[in-house]
Design a protein around this motif. Structure first.
Motif, short mmCIF file in Angstrom:
data_model
loop_
_atom_site.label_atom_id
_atom_site.label_comp_id
_atom_site.label_asym_id
_atom_site.label_seq_id
_atom_site.Cartn_x
_atom_site.Cartn_y
_atom_site.Cartn_z
N ILE A 193 15.77 -1.44 71.04
CA ILE A 193 16.83 -1.79 70.10
C ILE A 193 16.23 -2.26 68.79
CG2 ILE A 193 18.80 -3.32 69.67
CD1 ILE A 193 19.09 -3.47 72.77
N ILE A 194 16.71 -1.70 67.68
CA ILE A 194 16.26 -2.08 66.34
C ILE A 194 17.29 -3.03 65.74
CG2 ILE A 194 15.86 -1.25 64.00
CD1 ILE A 194 15.13 1.46 65.22
N THR A 195 16.82 -4.17 65.25
CA THR A 195 17.70 -5.07 64.50
C THR A 195 17.08 -5.45 63.15
OG1 THR A 195 16.80 -6.99 65.65
CG2 THR A 195 18.84 -6.02 66.53
N THR A 196 15.80 -5.12 62.96
CA THR A 196 15.15 -5.39 61.67
C THR A 196 14.51 -4.12 61.11
OG1 THR A 196 13.17 -6.19 62.78
CG2 THR A 196 14.76 -7.85 62.05
N ALA A 197 13.62 -3.50 61.89
CA ALA A 197 12.95 -2.28 61.43
C ALA A 197 12.40 -1.53 62.63
CB ALA A 197 11.82 -2.60 60.47
N GLY A 198 12.29 -0.22 62.48
CA GLY A 198 11.72 0.62 63.52
C GLY A 198 11.36 1.97 62.96
N ALA A 199 10.54 2.70 63.69
CA ALA A 199 10.11 4.02 63.25
C ALA A 199 10.20 5.00 64.41
CB ALA A 199 8.69 3.98 62.72
N GLN A 200 10.53 6.23 64.07
CA GLN A 200 10.55 7.32 65.04
C GLN A 200 10.05 8.56 64.31
OE1 GLN A 200 14.17 9.59 66.20
NE2 GLN A 200 13.96 8.46 68.12
N GLY A 201 8.77 8.87 64.51
CA GLY A 201 8.20 10.04 63.85
C GLY A 201 8.34 9.97 62.34
N ASP A 202 9.09 10.91 61.76
CA ASP A 202 9.27 11.01 60.31
C ASP A 202 10.30 10.04 59.75
OD1 ASP A 202 7.52 13.15 60.32
OD2 ASP A 202 9.09 14.65 60.40
N VAL A 203 10.93 9.23 60.59
CA VAL A 203 12.05 8.40 60.15
C VAL A 203 11.74 6.92 60.28
CG1 VAL A 203 14.48 7.83 60.60
CG2 VAL A 203 13.70 10.20 60.80
N GLU A 259 23.74 -3.98 65.14
CA GLU A 259 24.61 -4.43 64.06
C GLU A 259 23.83 -4.71 62.77
OE1 GLU A 259 27.33 -8.36 63.07
OE2 GLU A 259 26.75 -7.97 65.14
N GLY A 260 24.38 -4.26 61.65
CA GLY A 260 23.77 -4.52 60.35
C GLY A 260 23.86 -3.31 59.45
N THR A 261 23.29 -3.47 58.25
CA THR A 261 23.20 -2.36 57.30
C THR A 261 21.73 -2.03 57.14
OG1 THR A 261 25.25 -2.92 56.16
CG2 THR A 261 23.64 -1.66 54.91
N TYR A 262 21.42 -0.73 57.19
CA TYR A 262 20.03 -0.25 57.21
C TYR A 262 19.84 0.88 56.22
CZ TYR A 262 20.11 -2.59 61.75
OH TYR A 262 20.25 -3.51 62.75
N GLN A 263 18.66 0.95 55.63
CA GLN A 263 18.24 2.15 54.91
C GLN A 263 17.56 3.05 55.93
OE1 GLN A 263 15.66 1.06 51.69
NE2 GLN A 263 17.37 0.61 50.33
N ILE A 264 17.91 4.31 55.92
CA ILE A 264 17.24 5.31 56.73
C ILE A 264 16.32 6.06 55.78
CG2 ILE A 264 17.52 7.25 58.31
CD1 ILE A 264 18.82 4.59 59.27
N ARG A 265 15.03 5.98 56.05
CA ARG A 265 14.03 6.52 55.14
C ARG A 265 13.23 7.62 55.80
NH1 ARG A 265 11.31 0.98 52.74
NH2 ARG A 265 13.24 0.03 52.04
N ARG A 266 12.75 8.52 54.99
CA ARG A 266 11.83 9.58 55.42
C ARG A 266 10.43 9.10 55.13
NH1 ARG A 266 11.71 15.53 55.58
NH2 ARG A 266 9.74 15.85 56.64
N GLN A 267 9.52 9.24 56.09
CA GLN A 267 8.14 8.89 55.86
C GLN A 267 7.27 10.13 56.05
OE1 GLN A 267 6.50 5.98 58.49
NE2 GLN A 267 7.03 7.08 60.33
N ALA A 268 6.05 10.06 55.57
CA ALA A 268 5.13 11.20 55.67
C ALA A 268 3.77 10.68 56.10
CB ALA A 268 5.01 11.90 54.32
N GLU A 269 2.96 11.61 56.58
CA GLU A 269 1.59 11.27 56.94
C GLU A 269 0.86 10.79 55.69
OE1 GLU A 269 -0.30 14.61 58.77
OE2 GLU A 269 1.44 15.03 60.00
N ILE A 270 -0.13 9.91 55.88
CA ILE A 270 -0.92 9.42 54.75
C ILE A 270 -1.57 10.61 54.04
CG2 ILE A 270 -2.96 8.07 54.11
CD1 ILE A 270 -2.21 6.18 56.41
N GLY A 271 -1.44 10.61 52.72
CA GLY A 271 -2.04 11.68 51.94
C GLY A 271 -1.17 12.92 51.84
N ARG A 272 -0.05 12.93 52.54
CA ARG A 272 0.84 14.09 52.48
C ARG A 272 2.20 13.65 51.94
NH1 ARG A 272 3.55 16.23 57.53
NH2 ARG A 272 5.09 17.54 56.58
N PRO A 273 2.57 14.07 50.74
CA PRO A 273 3.84 13.63 50.14
C PRO A 273 5.04 14.21 50.86
CG PRO A 273 2.85 15.32 48.79
CD PRO A 273 1.86 15.01 49.88
#
Length: 136
Positions: free
Chosen positions: A29-39, A119-133
């Protein structure tokens, strides 16, 4: 919050996962931050909450090579605001997710299984491998 297993998530969302994943495993469960692959999912209390009712499935990141997409699936009312490229500085923010009290949202991926956003409001962000935009 409800304790969910991967198998229950698959049954509820209809989004399958790869067979090697343990369907009896509990979903974190995410309530502050979490990552899943590219997200990345990042709590954003100062962000204006999303107000548009979320559809049953929101594609967050679509795979370029396969059907392995990251998708959001609400359990109860939830709200989503997709953002266009350039609406935020220096960060690839895909959208804003608002989960009211009593609801939850699955972040699902065929290879990674699931995460549960509380519960809460979250930004859903795209992430990339280091060095790869991240490119559109």
């Amino acid at each position: 919050m409800t304790v969910w297993t991967i198998g229950q998530m698959v049954e509820t969302t209809g989004k399958r996962v790869l067979d090697h994943l343990d369907h009896d495993a509990t979903i974190p469960i995410i309530t502050t931050a979490g990552a899943q692959g590219d997200v990345l999912v990042v709590r954003a209390d100062d962000e204006e909450p999303a107000t548009e009712e979320m559809p049953r499935t929101v594609v967050v990141v679509e795979s370029e090579a396969s059907a392995n997409t990251h998708t959001l699936h609400p359990c109860g009312p939830a709200y989503w605001r997709a953002l266009r490229l350039g609406e935020h500085y220096d960060v690839k923010v895909v959208g804003v997710l608002t989960v009211p009290a009593g609801s939850e949202v699955f972040l699902s991926h065929e290879e990674h299984g699931g995460l549960l956003v509380g519960e809460g409001t979250y930004q859903i962000r795209r992430q990339a491998e280091i060095g790869r935009p991240v490119l559109d």
